[in-house]
Motif scaffolding. Structure first.
Motif, PDB file in Angstrom:
ATOM      1  N   VAL A  68       0.854  -1.193   0.000  1.00  0.00           N
ATOM      2  CA  VAL A  68       0.000   0.000   0.000  1.00  0.00           C
ATOM      3  C   VAL A  68       0.888   1.240   0.000  1.00  0.00           C
ATOM      4  O   VAL A  68       1.891   1.299   0.722  1.00  0.00           O
ATOM      5  CB  VAL A  68      -0.940   0.028   1.223  1.00  0.00           C
ATOM      6  CG1 VAL A  68      -1.710   1.351   1.282  1.00  0.00           C
ATOM      7  CG2 VAL A  68      -1.914  -1.147   1.190  1.00  0.00           C
ATOM      8  N   LYS A 116      -0.988  -0.805  -4.007  1.00  0.00           N
ATOM      9  CA  LYS A 116      -2.313  -0.175  -3.948  1.00  0.00           C
ATOM     10  C   LYS A 116      -2.111   1.311  -3.713  1.00  0.00           C
ATOM     11  O   LYS A 116      -1.706   1.739  -2.632  1.00  0.00           O
ATOM     12  CB  LYS A 116      -3.157  -0.796  -2.828  1.00  0.00           C
ATOM     13  CG  LYS A 116      -4.602  -0.355  -2.847  1.00  0.00           C
ATOM     14  CD  LYS A 116      -5.325  -0.837  -4.086  1.00  0.00           C
ATOM     15  CE  LYS A 116      -6.801  -0.440  -4.076  1.00  0.00           C
ATOM     16  NZ  LYS A 116      -7.516  -0.915  -5.279  1.00  0.00           N
ATOM     17  N   LEU A 118      -3.231   4.784  -2.956  1.00  0.00           N
ATOM     18  CA  LEU A 118      -4.356   5.452  -2.296  1.00  0.00           C
ATOM     19  C   LEU A 118      -4.074   6.947  -2.248  1.00  0.00           C
ATOM     20  O   LEU A 118      -3.391   7.439  -1.340  1.00  0.00           O
ATOM     21  CB  LEU A 118      -4.562   4.899  -0.879  1.00  0.00           C
ATOM     22  CG  LEU A 118      -4.776   3.388  -0.756  1.00  0.00           C
ATOM     23  CD1 LEU A 118      -4.955   2.993   0.706  1.00  0.00           C
ATOM     24  CD2 LEU A 118      -5.979   2.941  -1.571  1.00  0.00           C
ATOM     25  N   GLN A 145      -7.648   7.322  -7.480  1.00  0.00           N
ATOM     26  CA  GLN A 145      -8.850   6.930  -6.750  1.00  0.00           C
ATOM     27  C   GLN A 145     -10.039   7.834  -7.038  1.00  0.00           C
ATOM     28  O   GLN A 145     -11.170   7.505  -6.680  1.00  0.00           O
ATOM     29  CB  GLN A 145      -8.576   6.949  -5.235  1.00  0.00           C
ATOM     30  CG  GLN A 145      -7.575   5.911  -4.756  1.00  0.00           C
ATOM     31  CD  GLN A 145      -8.099   4.491  -4.884  1.00  0.00           C
ATOM     32  OE1 GLN A 145      -9.299   4.254  -4.839  1.00  0.00           O
ATOM     33  NE2 GLN A 145      -7.178   3.541  -5.040  1.00  0.00           N
ATOM     34  N   HIS A 149     -14.061   7.294  -6.171  1.00  0.00           N
ATOM     35  CA  HIS A 149     -14.565   7.880  -4.924  1.00  0.00           C
ATOM     36  C   HIS A 149     -14.576   9.403  -5.041  1.00  0.00           C
ATOM     37  O   HIS A 149     -13.543  10.018  -5.322  1.00  0.00           O
ATOM     38  CB  HIS A 149     -13.695   7.470  -3.740  1.00  0.00           C
ATOM     39  CG  HIS A 149     -13.411   5.999  -3.677  1.00  0.00           C
ATOM     40  ND1 HIS A 149     -14.347   5.071  -3.300  1.00  0.00           N
ATOM     41  CD2 HIS A 149     -12.274   5.303  -3.970  1.00  0.00           C
ATOM     42  CE1 HIS A 149     -13.817   3.858  -3.336  1.00  0.00           C
ATOM     43  NE2 HIS A 149     -12.561   3.966  -3.750  1.00  0.00           N
ATOM     44  N   TYR A 153     -13.119   7.352   1.480  1.00  0.00           N
ATOM     45  CA  TYR A 153     -13.258   5.975   1.015  1.00  0.00           C
ATOM     46  C   TYR A 153     -12.437   5.047   1.905  1.00  0.00           C
ATOM     47  O   TYR A 153     -11.655   5.501   2.759  1.00  0.00           O
ATOM     48  CB  TYR A 153     -12.832   5.837  -0.448  1.00  0.00           C
ATOM     49  CG  TYR A 153     -11.381   6.144  -0.716  1.00  0.00           C
ATOM     50  CD1 TYR A 153     -10.411   5.138  -0.689  1.00  0.00           C
ATOM     51  CD2 TYR A 153     -10.958   7.443  -1.021  1.00  0.00           C
ATOM     52  CE1 TYR A 153      -9.084   5.407  -0.951  1.00  0.00           C
ATOM     53  CE2 TYR A 153      -9.631   7.721  -1.285  1.00  0.00           C
ATOM     54  CZ  TYR A 153      -8.699   6.695  -1.241  1.00  0.00           C
ATOM     55  OH  TYR A 153      -7.385   6.962  -1.492  1.00  0.00           O
ATOM     56  N   GLU A 154     -12.582   3.744   1.660  1.00  0.00           N
ATOM     57  CA  GLU A 154     -11.950   2.729   2.500  1.00  0.00           C
ATOM     58  C   GLU A 154     -11.380   1.617   1.645  1.00  0.00           C
ATOM     59  O   GLU A 154     -11.945   1.257   0.608  1.00  0.00           O
ATOM     60  CB  GLU A 154     -12.992   2.197   3.478  1.00  0.00           C
ATOM     61  CG  GLU A 154     -12.634   1.008   4.298  1.00  0.00           C
ATOM     62  CD  GLU A 154     -12.896  -0.334   3.639  1.00  0.00           C
ATOM     63  OE1 GLU A 154     -12.087  -1.242   3.876  1.00  0.00           O
ATOM     64  OE2 GLU A 154     -13.888  -0.466   2.898  1.00  0.00           O
ATOM     65  N   TYR A 155     -10.224   1.084   2.078  1.00  0.00           N
ATOM     66  CA  TYR A 155      -9.631  -0.075   1.414  1.00  0.00           C
ATOM     67  C   TYR A 155      -9.103  -1.006   2.496  1.00  0.00           C
ATOM     68  O   TYR A 155      -8.407  -0.577   3.428  1.00  0.00           O
ATOM     69  CB  TYR A 155      -8.486   0.341   0.491  1.00  0.00           C
ATOM     70  CG  TYR A 155      -7.657  -0.821   0.004  1.00  0.00           C
ATOM     71  CD1 TYR A 155      -8.166  -1.702  -0.944  1.00  0.00           C
ATOM     72  CD2 TYR A 155      -6.375  -1.052   0.518  1.00  0.00           C
ATOM     73  CE1 TYR A 155      -7.407  -2.789  -1.389  1.00  0.00           C
ATOM     74  CE2 TYR A 155      -5.611  -2.122   0.077  1.00  0.00           C
ATOM     75  CZ  TYR A 155      -6.135  -2.987  -0.870  1.00  0.00           C
ATOM     76  OH  TYR A 155      -5.394  -4.063  -1.294  1.00  0.00           O
ATOM     77  N   THR A 156      -9.423  -2.283   2.405  1.00  0.00           N
ATOM     78  CA  THR A 156      -8.989  -3.279   3.372  1.00  0.00           C
ATOM     79  C   THR A 156      -8.137  -4.330   2.685  1.00  0.00           C
ATOM     80  O   THR A 156      -8.520  -4.871   1.650  1.00  0.00           O
ATOM     81  CB  THR A 156     -10.191  -3.950   4.060  1.00  0.00           C
ATOM     82  OG1 THR A 156     -10.949  -2.961   4.771  1.00  0.00           O
ATOM     83  CG2 THR A 156      -9.730  -5.013   5.046  1.00  0.00           C
ATOM     84  N   SER A 166      -7.117  -2.006   7.421  1.00  0.00           N
ATOM     85  CA  SER A 166      -8.081  -1.122   6.762  1.00  0.00           C
ATOM     86  C   SER A 166      -7.521   0.294   6.696  1.00  0.00           C
ATOM     87  O   SER A 166      -7.032   0.834   7.698  1.00  0.00           O
ATOM     88  CB  SER A 166      -9.417  -1.117   7.512  1.00  0.00           C
ATOM     89  OG  SER A 166     -10.035  -2.384   7.423  1.00  0.00           O
TER      90      SER A 166
END
Length: 648
Positions: A68, A116, A118, A145, A149, A153-156, A166
């Motif tokens: 991430v 990822k 973000l 993103q 969004h 927002y959320e990413y797990t 998360s």
């Protein structure tokens, strides 16, 4: 029989050395990267974009390879310059060229396929944006993103160790996005808060929850957010660049907040590890040869009640996470200046170095110092040191970081400005009252105070100047300060108590800070200039003596009347231009723009033309008493000097 005993001992050793938490393997080790305030621009600074592309290619894709990567706002600069004729110095806007550069870097490096990515918007990303939620907004079109969004927002992420991490990106940007400077504080609308409630419910059962956004919490209107995210481990942000280094704080709720220095000028990025639920981090510069973090034992300064701290006492190994372009040849560890030995590479992770230790030795109420010296094969070396404690106590201190990150800055600025304005009003009222109490005597013990008092009394005795200044200060509370196109398409007005634009109310922004700056660096010096001018004008009209040369030098008169006036007017012109540079017609329409400059010049010229009758509250009799009082003091001083000479 011997074989059975050997196998039993081997089993016991393996079980002990491979403790699930903080053992000699990489189990439950997770790490990621944060970068912020990139400020991609089309006005030069090509090295900024080139090195950011190298950062994506070298640091993210090859060296660290985090699962991430957080990009916490201000992706682009959106500030004008002088490169093109249509751009205005200090002005802001939405520059599609800059968004294209950001998008092209992501596409050329293909970095989003390796991690990822973000990214979330910052205040620069929404300058002059009438509707940041619109699908046509440049952030929505060009960021990674944004097309998914519009706001928070959320990413797990779930790992092979059955851990779930998360990440919740919080959109604090005001809507609409006002141009600079009234886009410095963040806020959360009711709609955005409802979205965050939903995201919070979704992540309650995660192993760790990481919050990130652009603004520090103390620079936002986000009441209730800390309670809403009570299960979060840390909040990561940027925005303040590197003006004050190491802006870290632990809130009373237990939330750890970490502000990161900017990429724009300082090329900063952050590496964060979550090792067995314990968070550690390091802030680094791009192109350092070695990046390393001690994940166990954790620094006592950053321990929080939201971590499973008991695992520190139960750990079997000291653990260091190291990333280097060249092979590491030596990792020497010492505690309290006593050598512990050399750490070895973990059996299942090339970037994790471990060393067995007996944690119970350090389970006391004392702080211990761990130092790690790391050297690669070309003798590049770094030493990292911090204090640790295996008890549940933490280090707390009231420092600059705690003041900036725990004191709500909009409230503090508003209270300080309001108090300063009330003090100014009280002084005007007091000296207006003093103008009726005559005569005014000098006191040799408080000569400076009496000079200030006499000046202010004469200033407040002139009706036009007194009521003009009083009305100006009261206007701060009720009238608009600045008027103009606060966004590309909409006219708005800036008040002390907030901003009105597009039938929307935005809470007070930078005006609560700029108002203090203007008051102390422009209004107060200008008032002193006017009061001195009134004093000298009064002396010129009423006095037949040469006391003006006795009490004040010619240089002092030139400074207070002319130089101070030139300073205040010049500074006022510059300040009003900077505050309205982004807004069309702002400098012309704003009461604190051209109108205020004309008002200041008018009062100054009027003070130069004052007549005896303008000092209405000081009668000719009182004037004579003042002069006689001053003359008598001079004669007494001369007599005392003569008597001393005779005695000698």
């Amino acid at each position: 029989m011997k074989l059975i005993i050997f196998l039993l001992n081997l089993h016991i050793y393996v079980v002990f050395s491979s403790n699930e938490y903080f053992g000699n393997t990489s189990k439950h080790l997770f790490y990621f990267v944060q970068v912020t305030d990139i400020h991609i621009t089309h006005f030069g600074h090509e090295d900024r974009m080139k090195q950011f592309e190298d950062f994506c290619n070298q640091i993210i894709k090859i060296l660290i390879k985090p699962e991430v990567t957080i990009v916490s706002g201000d992706l682009v600069n959106n500030v004008g310059g002088l490169k093109y004729k249509h751009d205005r110095l200090f002005g802001t806007g939405q520059y599609e060229q800059e968004w294209n550069i950001y998008r092209n870097i992501l596409d050329r490096t293909n970095v989003t396929q390796y991690t990822k990515w973000l990214d979330i918007k910052g205040n620069h990303d929404t300058f002059m944006d009438s509707n940041p939620d619109s699908p046509k907004s440049f952030f929505r079109v060009y960021s990674h993103q944004g097309h998914l969004h519009g706001g928070s927002y959320e990413y797990t992420l779930k790992t092979k160790d059955n851990d779930s991490y998360s990440f919740i990106g919080i959109d604090f940007c005001p809507k609409p996005g006002v141009g600079r400077p009234f886009n410095f504080f963040g806020s959360i609308s009711n709609k955005e808060m409802q979205n965050l409630v939903r995201l919070s419910e979704q992540t309650k059962n995660s192993t760790s929850t990481i919050l990130f956004g652009h603004y520090p919490l103390s620079y936002t209107y986000s009441y209730g957010l800390q309670q809403l995210m009570s299960h979060a481990l840390v909040y990561l942000n940027g925005h303040l660049h590197s003006g004050i280094k190491q802006l870290y704080a632990r809130h009373s709720t237990g939330l750890l907040e970490l502000e990161l220095g900017d990429w724009k000028r300082n090329r900063r990025f952050r590496l964060i590890t979550i090792d067995s639920g314990i968070l550690s981090f390091g802030d680094f510069r791009f192109n350092d040869p070695i990046y390393a973090i001690i994940s166990n034992p954790k620094s006592a300064r950053f321990k929080t009640s939201r971590e499973p701290l008991i695992r520190l006492r139960e750990s079997t190994h000291i653990r260091i996470v190291i990333f280097s372009y060249l092979p590491i040849v030596d990792v020497q560890i010492s505690i309290d200046e006593q050598s512990m030995g050399s750490a070895r590479q973990a059996i299942d992770h090339s970037n994790l170095f471990v060393l067995p230790w007996n944690a119970s030795i350090y389970h006391d109420d004392n702080l211990h110092v761990i130092s790690v010296r790391i050297r690669d094969q070309e003798n590049n070396s770094i030493t990292i040191t911090h204090e640790f404690s295996l008890t549940l106590s933490t280090i707390t201190s009231w420092n600059k970081s705690k003041i900036l990150l725990t004191v709500h800055q909009p409230t503090f600025g508003l209270c300080f400005l309001t108090l300063s304005l009330f003090i100014y009003i009280a002084l005007l009222l007091f000296f207006r009252y003093q103008a009726k109490r005559i005569p005014i005597h000098f006191n040799g013990r408080c000569l400076l105070w009496n000079r200030f008092r006499l000046r202010m009394t004469l200033l407040c005795s002139v009706d036009l100047i007194y009521f003009s200044l009083l009305a100006f200060v009261i206007y701060h509370f009720i009238g608009p300060w600045y008027i103009g196109y606060l966004t590309q398409d909409h006219i708005g007005a800036v008040f002390l108590w907030g901003i009105l634009i597009k039938r929307t109310y935005l809470p007070p922004d930078i005006q609560v800070l700029s108002g203090n700056f203007q008051l102390y660096f422009i209004v107060f010096p200008y008032t002193h200039c006017l009061s001195s001018l009134c004093y000298y004008r009064y002396k010129q009209l009423e006095s037949s003596t040469n006391l003006i040369k006795f009490y004040f030098s010619r240089c002092g008169r030139i400074f207070t009347i002319y130089i101070l006036f030139v300073y205040t007017i010049s500074f006022l012109m510059f300040w009003s231009f900077v505050m309205t540079a982004s807004y069309r017609f702002g400098w012309i329409l704003s009461p604190f723009g051209l109108i205020l400059i004309a008002f200041a010049i008018f009062l100054y010229l009027h003070a130069h033309r004052l007549k005896c009758g303008d000092f209405k509250l000081l009668t000719s009799q009182s004037s004579t008493e003042i002069m006689n009082s001053n003359n008598s003091k001079v004669q007494m001083q001369i007599g005392e000097q003569q008597s001393v000479l005779k005695s000698r």
